[in-house]
Design a protein around this motif. Structure first.
Motif, PDB file in Angstrom:
ATOM      1  N   VAL A 352       4.036  45.813  55.116  1.00 22.63           N
ATOM      2  CA  VAL A 352       5.370  46.264  54.711  1.00 22.63           C
ATOM      3  C   VAL A 352       6.235  46.406  55.957  1.00 22.63           C
ATOM      4  CG1 VAL A 352       6.722  48.079  53.608  1.00 22.63           C
ATOM      5  CG2 VAL A 352       4.478  47.476  52.690  1.00 22.63           C
ATOM      6  N   ILE A 353       7.361  45.721  55.965  1.00 20.07           N
ATOM      7  CA  ILE A 353       8.294  45.782  57.085  1.00 20.07           C
ATOM      8  C   ILE A 353       9.389  46.794  56.747  1.00 20.07           C
ATOM      9  CG2 ILE A 353       9.820  44.480  58.593  1.00 20.07           C
ATOM     10  CD1 ILE A 353       6.866  43.568  58.633  1.00 20.07           C
ATOM     11  N   ALA A 354       9.490  47.841  57.557  1.00 20.08           N
ATOM     12  CA  ALA A 354      10.521  48.859  57.339  1.00 20.08           C
ATOM     13  C   ALA A 354      11.910  48.244  57.529  1.00 20.08           C
ATOM     14  CB  ALA A 354      10.328  50.028  58.301  1.00 20.08           C
ATOM     15  N   PRO A 355      12.885  48.630  56.708  1.00 11.97           N
ATOM     16  CA  PRO A 355      14.218  48.026  56.791  1.00 11.97           C
ATOM     17  C   PRO A 355      15.128  48.687  57.814  1.00 11.97           C
ATOM     18  CG  PRO A 355      14.163  49.578  54.984  1.00 11.97           C
ATOM     19  CD  PRO A 355      12.779  49.582  55.587  1.00 11.97           C
ATOM     20  N   THR A 356      16.210  48.001  58.125  1.00 13.87           N
ATOM     21  CA  THR A 356      17.340  48.580  58.841  1.00 13.87           C
ATOM     22  C   THR A 356      18.347  48.999  57.780  1.00 13.87           C
ATOM     23  OG1 THR A 356      17.026  47.024  60.676  1.00 13.87           O
ATOM     24  CG2 THR A 356      19.142  48.180  60.555  1.00 13.87           C
ATOM     25  N   ILE A 357      18.401  50.283  57.458  1.00 16.34           N
ATOM     26  CA  ILE A 357      19.332  50.702  56.406  1.00 16.34           C
ATOM     27  C   ILE A 357      20.726  50.917  57.000  1.00 16.34           C
ATOM     28  CG2 ILE A 357      17.423  51.745  55.120  1.00 16.34           C
ATOM     29  CD1 ILE A 357      18.701  54.503  55.766  1.00 16.34           C
ATOM     30  N   GLY A 358      21.721  51.018  56.138  1.00 20.83           N
ATOM     31  CA  GLY A 358      23.106  51.202  56.576  1.00 20.83           C
ATOM     32  C   GLY A 358      23.774  49.920  57.021  1.00 20.83           C
ATOM     33  N   ARG A 376      10.482  44.890  53.225  1.00 19.80           N
ATOM     34  CA  ARG A 376      10.024  43.553  52.867  1.00 19.80           C
ATOM     35  C   ARG A 376       8.507  43.475  52.990  1.00 19.80           C
ATOM     36  NH1 ARG A 376      12.855  39.175  56.413  1.00 19.80           N
ATOM     37  NH2 ARG A 376      14.649  40.260  55.501  1.00 19.80           N
ATOM     38  N   GLU A 377       7.884  42.856  52.020  1.00 16.24           N
ATOM     39  CA  GLU A 377       6.448  42.615  52.097  1.00 16.24           C
ATOM     40  C   GLU A 377       6.208  41.316  52.858  1.00 16.24           C
ATOM     41  OE1 GLU A 377       4.365  42.807  48.430  1.00 16.24           O
ATOM     42  OE2 GLU A 377       5.090  44.813  47.916  1.00 16.24           O
ATOM     43  N   ALA A 378       5.385  41.394  53.888  1.00 11.49           N
ATOM     44  CA  ALA A 378       5.096  40.213  54.704  1.00 11.49           C
ATOM     45  C   ALA A 378       3.834  40.465  55.510  1.00 11.49           C
ATOM     46  CB  ALA A 378       6.262  39.907  55.642  1.00 11.49           C
ATOM     47  N   ARG A 379       2.984  39.479  55.585  1.00 13.71           N
ATOM     48  CA  ARG A 379       1.785  39.599  56.408  1.00 13.71           C
ATOM     49  C   ARG A 379       2.146  39.248  57.846  1.00 13.71           C
ATOM     50  NH1 ARG A 379      -4.050  38.851  56.143  1.00 13.71           N
ATOM     51  NH2 ARG A 379      -4.758  37.834  58.071  1.00 13.71           N
ATOM     52  N   VAL A 380       1.865  40.161  58.751  1.00 12.76           N
ATOM     53  CA  VAL A 380       2.073  39.898  60.172  1.00 12.76           C
ATOM     54  C   VAL A 380       0.793  40.258  60.913  1.00 12.76           C
ATOM     55  CG1 VAL A 380       4.578  40.216  60.117  1.00 12.76           C
ATOM     56  CG2 VAL A 380       3.106  42.181  60.544  1.00 12.76           C
ATOM     57  N   ASP A 381       0.500  39.496  61.946  1.00 10.96           N
ATOM     58  CA  ASP A 381      -0.724  39.710  62.710  1.00 10.96           C
ATOM     59  C   ASP A 381      -0.480  40.401  64.047  1.00 10.96           C
ATOM     60  OD1 ASP A 381      -2.437  38.469  60.803  1.00 10.96           O
ATOM     61  OD2 ASP A 381      -1.757  36.508  61.509  1.00 10.96           O
ATOM     62  N   ALA A 382       0.760  40.335  64.542  1.00 13.61           N
ATOM     63  CA  ALA A 382       1.075  40.958  65.825  1.00 13.61           C
ATOM     64  C   ALA A 382       2.518  41.445  65.814  1.00 13.61           C
ATOM     65  CB  ALA A 382       0.858  39.973  66.972  1.00 13.61           C
ATOM     66  N   VAL A 383       2.764  42.583  66.481  1.00 10.07           N
ATOM     67  CA  VAL A 383       4.100  43.180  66.494  1.00 10.07           C
ATOM     68  C   VAL A 383       4.406  43.710  67.888  1.00 10.07           C
ATOM     69  CG1 VAL A 383       3.845  43.874  64.067  1.00 10.07           C
ATOM     70  CG2 VAL A 383       3.353  45.530  65.869  1.00 10.07           C
TER      71      VAL A 383
END
Length: 402
Positions: A352-358, A376-383
């Protein structure tokens, strides 16, 4: 070089008094920014912030502890207890001798400073409480955490303004990776939402009067927050041997200095830290799925950070998601990177990718995928997690999914 993993996390902030509540708020895109409530707030031009309302320290601490703990220490201890409980670690015996704590804070006991300046200058008293110094000192939270859990290894505090937490966590990572410690508690805390704390920031003229809108063309400034985040950084083999639940692996860290201006950020300095973290982690730009941005909502920071990401990622820049959770929990200054680490773990562990609100209007100078308004739901392996501080001090951490 040892592998380093995170096995516990804890937080206290305006979105929630623990990690699960905070992550739920991030998924929902909920704002923790509200009207400030403290003494003399009506004298301030800026009257909003991501404040932890109805904070009752007596719920968690006894009278003697409250006399010793500034609010930033209270936040830290609560977050640390949650993180250690989740990790399942017991620091008695040998483990306590090779474990420590490194925490970030920009101001330390700001509420204690504020209260006691009033006592001396406004009320005209000539004495203050004998615990004022041990209560306000920057290392108070780290020292109390070490005493609470019996951590007898390296313990200290980092103060690098808004990059304090990332510097602290990066140093903790390096100590575990090098074998200097088996376990490190790391993160940061800030409690600047008092009259003096907000009044000082007002002087910079970088504060919004209504909302934090990172990357939006109509953004008009940052919004202060308060809180803490603490994580258990552990040697991977030690964690695996005891069957720990591993939340994420810390794989890279880099620092850089702009050496240019005390308040204006440099895209080149930020870019060097981003590239350095990826290099340290052995990752290419196309392997990074998400960046938790510094994203303060000021005109200068957001466009500078987007330029740094664009240069560092090249033709992969339009493929990486980047969001600023400061739009929800505010800019928690020295504690902000630690609270933002929660969003990085959520991306890796929960997809789950946290949003930029506002976010309201596209800005051509911030033409990246900023995950506007909705998670947004998205598979990520590195951040990556970015932190760029006043003074031109940059710190970027890289994490991978295990």
């Amino acid at each position: 070089m040892r592998r380093v993993v995170i096995t516990g996390m804890g937080t206290v902030n305006a979105l929630g008094l623990d990690a699960p509540t905070t992550l739920a708020a991030m998924r929902e895109g909920r704002s923790g920014i509200s009207q400030l409530a403290f003494r003399d707030v009506e004298r301030l031009t800026i009257q909003i912030g991501a404040q932890i309302h109805d904070w009752h320290p007596e719920t968690w601490f006894n009278r003697q502890q409250i006399l010793l703990y500034d609010k930033f220490t209270q936040f830290t201890l609560l977050a640390a207890k949650e993180a250690v409980a989740q990790s399942g670690l017991d620091f008695q015996g040998e483990l306590g001798l090779c474990s420590g704590v490194v925490l970030g804070t920009a101001a330390g006991g700001m509420n204690t400073w504020d209260e006691n300046y009033r006592v001396v200058y406004e009320e005209g008293k000539n004495r203050v409480h004998p615990f004022v110094v041990p209560k306000l000192m920057h290392n108070a939270a780290a020292s109390h955490v070490s005493m609470e859990f019996g951590l007898r290894g390296p313990s200290f505090t980092v103060a690098t303004a808004c990059a304090s937490s990332n510097h602290a966590m990066g140093l903790a990572f390096q100590m575990v990776r090098s074998g200097g410690a088996r376990v490190m508690l790391a993160g940061g805390s800030e409690a600047m939402l008092c009259f003096g704390g907000v009044k000082a920031w007002e002087g910079l003229r970088v504060m919004s009067r209504d909302a934090c809108r990172p990357f939006s063309a109509n953004r008009n400034g940052m919004v202060q927050g308060e809180g803490a985040g603490v994580f258990v950084f552990e040697d991977y083999e030690h964690a695996r041997a005891r069957g720990a639940d591993i939340l994420a692996e810390v794989v890279g860290f880099a620092m850089s200095s702009d050496a240019q201006d005390i308040v204006m950020p440099s895209a080149k300095g930020a870019e060097r830290a981003i590239r350095g973290a990826m290099h340290d982690a052995g990752l290419n730009a196309d392997q990074i799925g998400y960046i938790n941005a510094h994203g303060t909502g000021t005109a200068a920071n957001d466009k500078t950070e987007c330029a740094a990401v664009a240069h560092a990622f090249g033709h992969h820049a339009d493929q990486v998601m980047i969001s600023s959770t400061k739009s929800m929990h505010g800019h928690c200054i020295g504690g902000t990177g630690a609270i933002e680490m929660l969003a990085c773990i959520m991306a890796l562990r929960d997809g789950v990718i946290a949003p930029t609100i506002g976010y309201e209007e596209p800005d051509p100078e911030c033409a990246l995928d900023v995950v506007p308004n909705v998670a947004r739901e998205a598979r990520v392996d590195a951040v990556l997690s970015n932190a760029f501080a006043f003074g031109g001090l940059n710190a970027v951490i890289a994490l991978k999914r295990v």
